[in-house]
Motif scaffolding. Structure first.
Motif, PDB file in Angstrom:
ATOM      1  N   ALA A   1       0.822  -1.200   0.000  1.00 21.37           N
ATOM      2  CA  ALA A   1       0.000   0.000   0.000  1.00 21.37           C
ATOM      3  C   ALA A   1       0.864   1.261   0.000  1.00 21.37           C
ATOM      4  N   GLU A   2       1.959   1.235   0.729  1.00 22.31           N
ATOM      5  CA  GLU A   2       2.881   2.364   0.781  1.00 22.31           C
ATOM      6  C   GLU A   2       4.286   1.838   0.531  1.00 22.31           C
ATOM      7  N   PRO A   3       5.071   2.550  -0.283  1.00 23.59           N
ATOM      8  CA  PRO A   3       6.403   2.057  -0.618  1.00 23.59           C
ATOM      9  C   PRO A   3       7.402   2.180   0.530  1.00 23.59           C
ATOM     10  N   ASP A   4       8.323   1.256   0.547  1.00 29.93           N
ATOM     11  CA  ASP A   4       9.491   1.288   1.428  1.00 29.93           C
ATOM     12  C   ASP A   4      10.334   2.508   1.050  1.00 29.93           C
ATOM     13  N   ILE A   5      10.958   3.150   1.999  1.00 26.69           N
ATOM     14  CA  ILE A   5      11.762   4.346   1.741  1.00 26.69           C
ATOM     15  C   ILE A   5      12.871   4.082   0.722  1.00 26.69           C
ATOM     16  N   ARG A   6      13.352   2.845   0.657  1.00 24.80           N
ATOM     17  CA  ARG A   6      14.411   2.515  -0.309  1.00 24.80           C
ATOM     18  C   ARG A   6      13.923   2.669  -1.749  1.00 24.80           C
ATOM     19  N   VAL A   7      12.627   2.533  -1.959  1.00 28.80           N
ATOM     20  CA  VAL A   7      12.071   2.707  -3.308  1.00 28.80           C
ATOM     21  C   VAL A   7      12.304   4.132  -3.793  1.00 28.80           C
ATOM     22  N   PHE A   8      12.157   5.119  -2.907  1.00 29.80           N
ATOM     23  CA  PHE A   8      12.361   6.514  -3.306  1.00 29.80           C
ATOM     24  C   PHE A   8      13.802   6.755  -3.747  1.00 29.80           C
ATOM     25  N   ALA A   9      14.747   6.154  -3.039  1.00 26.80           N
ATOM     26  CA  ALA A   9      16.154   6.304  -3.421  1.00 26.80           C
ATOM     27  C   ALA A   9      16.399   5.698  -4.798  1.00 26.80           C
ATOM     28  N   LEU A  10      15.800   4.560  -5.065  1.00 28.29           N
ATOM     29  CA  LEU A  10      15.957   3.919  -6.368  1.00 28.29           C
ATOM     30  C   LEU A  10      15.295   4.733  -7.467  1.00 28.29           C
ATOM     31  N   LEU A  11      14.122   5.286  -7.195  1.00 27.87           N
ATOM     32  CA  LEU A  11      13.446   6.125  -8.187  1.00 27.87           C
ATOM     33  C   LEU A  11      14.247   7.393  -8.455  1.00 27.87           C
ATOM     34  N   ASP A  12      14.807   7.967  -7.408  1.00 26.32           N
ATOM     35  CA  ASP A  12      15.595   9.182  -7.562  1.00 26.32           C
ATOM     36  C   ASP A  12      16.821   8.923  -8.432  1.00 26.32           C
ATOM     37  N   GLY A  13      17.376   7.727  -8.329  1.00 26.41           N
ATOM     38  CA  GLY A  13      18.523   7.353  -9.140  1.00 26.41           C
ATOM     39  C   GLY A  13      18.135   6.755 -10.473  1.00 26.41           C
ATOM     40  N   GLU A  14      16.843   6.791 -10.777  1.00 19.98           N
ATOM     41  CA  GLU A  14      16.288   6.257 -12.025  1.00 19.98           C
ATOM     42  C   GLU A  14      16.580   4.771 -12.224  1.00 19.98           C
ATOM     43  N   HIS A  15      16.551   4.031 -11.123  1.00 22.07           N
ATOM     44  CA  HIS A  15      16.710   2.576 -11.155  1.00 22.07           C
ATOM     45  C   HIS A  15      15.313   1.949 -11.061  1.00 22.07           C
ATOM     46  N   LEU A  16      14.515   2.178 -12.094  1.00 23.70           N
ATOM     47  CA  LEU A  16      13.116   1.764 -12.061  1.00 23.70           C
ATOM     48  C   LEU A  16      12.947   0.261 -11.904  1.00 23.70           C
TER      49      LEU A  16
END
Length: 95
Positions: free
Chosen positions: A31-46
């Motif tokens: 339902a809500e992403p793990d904070i590590r997902v934001f770091a991966l998205l920020d680094g464009e590691h989709l």
């Protein structure tokens, strides 16, 4: 007095998990992403972000699919998931 992040998270209504289909299979994201997902998205590691969101079993099932997961689908998935979970996948929540 310290800000109580645990209490702040408890004050909101819990979201339902996000479900989607691909290649005739159903998948579920938290339902809500793990904070590590934001770091991966920020680094464009989709792809790594999606693997983390799906977990090992669902990620392996997606990789084994005979369907091709295209860039447009990845963008559409993260846009829909972002709306569901209340974040903009194009902007890092950590910044």
């Amino acid at each position: 007095m310290a800000f109580d992040l645990d209490a702040a998270g408890a004050e909101t209504e819990p979201l339902e998990p996000f479900e989607f289909t691909f290649g005739g299979e159903s998948y579920t994201l938290a339902a809500e992403p793990d904070i590590r997902v934001f770091a991966l998205l920020d680094g464009e590691h989709l792809e790594r972000a999606l693997a983390l969101l799906l977990g090992d079993e669902q990620w392996e099932r997606m990789l084994a699919s005979s369907s091709t997961f295209k860039g447009r689908q990845m963008s559409a998935l993260f846009e829909a998931y972002g709306k569901h979970a209340g974040f903009d996948p194009g902007k890092s929540e950590a910044n």
